[in-house]
Design a protein around this motif. Structure first.
Motif, PDB file in Angstrom:
ATOM      1  N   PRO A 184      -1.206  44.492   7.630  1.00  0.00           N
ATOM      2  CA  PRO A 184      -2.208  45.165   8.449  1.00  0.00           C
ATOM      3  C   PRO A 184      -3.590  44.538   8.253  1.00  0.00           C
ATOM      4  N   PRO A 230      -6.717  48.214  15.593  1.00  0.00           N
ATOM      5  CA  PRO A 230      -5.370  47.855  16.044  1.00  0.00           C
ATOM      6  C   PRO A 230      -5.428  47.531  17.535  1.00  0.00           C
ATOM      7  N   THR A 287      -0.695  47.749  19.323  1.00  0.00           N
ATOM      8  CA  THR A 287      -0.355  48.163  17.957  1.00  0.00           C
ATOM      9  C   THR A 287      -0.619  49.648  17.737  1.00  0.00           C
ATOM     10  N   LEU A 318       2.340  52.089  16.374  1.00  0.00           N
ATOM     11  CA  LEU A 318       2.233  52.713  15.064  1.00  0.00           C
ATOM     12  C   LEU A 318       2.230  54.230  15.150  1.00  0.00           C
ATOM     13  N   TYR A 332      -1.890  53.801   7.247  1.00  0.00           N
ATOM     14  CA  TYR A 332      -1.507  52.378   7.286  1.00  0.00           C
ATOM     15  C   TYR A 332      -2.745  51.509   7.486  1.00  0.00           C
ATOM     16  N   TYR A 333      -3.598  51.919   8.421  1.00  0.00           N
ATOM     17  CA  TYR A 333      -4.802  51.147   8.739  1.00  0.00           C
ATOM     18  C   TYR A 333      -5.783  51.151   7.568  1.00  0.00           C
ATOM     19  N   GLY A 368      -4.386  49.159   4.287  1.00  0.00           N
ATOM     20  CA  GLY A 368      -4.423  47.716   4.473  1.00  0.00           C
ATOM     21  C   GLY A 368      -3.522  46.953   3.532  1.00  0.00           C
TER      22      GLY A 368
END
Length: 279
Positions: free
Chosen positions: A156, A165, A169, A173, A185-186, A189
């Motif tokens: 990521p 994103p 994306t 996601l 998730y973002y 990283g």
């Protein structure tokens, strides 16, 4: 042609003398498309992106090709956007087209490839052989199926670069991880290995590295074994119902299913089943 950053990148990408950065191998009703600039981890330079778009346009227009495997030359799938190209873009934001030039590249080239993958009747299988980051990861997530080798890494990279994103994306996601999972998730990283990616639903299968293309080919064989109309109609149906409510999904199925009843493949299947001895 007006001299803008976008037009310069397109011209560079369309240079007939540029080295081939995308390799296409035809195998009957399927094709393997390999991003082929391994010394830079298949970074998405202008020539590679334009060559890839041209290759995919040709393949999805070929009615003899039912499935396409998208992969990268070892050791990686793709490192994502070309940082040199990004630097050039930031240095040219004061030009006559300003940020519109960046928008054109993201929409027409990066997004254009994602739309080819998602919008065609051809089934795309991502074979993730190593690190997949940025727009390269976006394309893999846009594919209809994703198979990963045990060396695959989901990277990521958007947040570390101060980017969002992009190229689909955020859609992929949030549907796989939910809003909170996608945000985590973002923000984290951190790299996700192949088995964790499978647990999260980002890939459907993990295999030994040396079996990756064989596993992708097995999916292509499953596609080839099914009536062509059924797969070609199911892909857009499932993509549409991902954003539809239950009633809308049911309605789309009701309109699509009668078409299948008129095909020779369905009639032959029914006759074959009825001819079998009843238990």
């Amino acid at each position: 042609m007006t001299e803008t950053l976008y037009n310069r990148l397109v011209t560079e990408g369309d240079d007939a003398d540029a080295p081939r950065r995308v390799h296409i191998e035809h195998r009957g009703d399927r094709a393997i498309v390999t991003l082929d600039e391994p010394d830079r981890l298949n970074v998405l330079s202008a020539p590679l992106v334009r060559q890839l778009r041209c290759a995919l346009q040709t393949l999805v227009s070929d009615r003899g090709i039912r499935s396409v495997v998208l992969t990268g030359r070892d050791p990686g799938f793709s490192a994502g956007g070309d940082l040199r190209m990004m630097q050039t873009a930031t240095e040219n934001l004061s030009g006559p087209e300003g940020v519109a030039d960046v928008w054109r590249w993201i929409r027409r080239e990066f997004g254009g490839i994602a739309r080819l993958i998602a919008g065609s009747d051809t089934i795309f299988v991502a074979a993730i052989n190593g690190p997949a980051a940025g727009v390269g990861l976006a394309w893999a997530l846009t594919c209809d199926l994703a198979v990963a080798s045990d060396r695959a890494l989901i990277v990521p990279a958007f947040g570390r670069l101060g980017l969002l994103p992009e190229v689909g994306t955020s859609w992929a996601l949030t549907r796989r991880l939910g809003y909170q999972g996608a945000l985590a998730y973002y923000l984290r990283g951190t790299h996700i290995d192949a088995y964790e990616a499978q647990r999260l639903g980002l890939v459907q299968q993990v295999v030994d590295h040396d079996r990756l293309l064989d596993a992708a080919d097995e999916w292509c064989s499953r596609i080839a074994a099914m009536p062509s109309h059924a797969v070609a109609m199911t892909k857009p149906l499932l993509r549409a119902t991902a954003d539809a409510g239950w009633h809308d999904a049911l309605t789309m199925e009701e309109f699509a299913e009668p078409v299948c009843f008129t095909t020779a493949a369905f009639a032959d299947s029914v006759r074959g089943m009825l001819s079998k001895p009843q238990a």
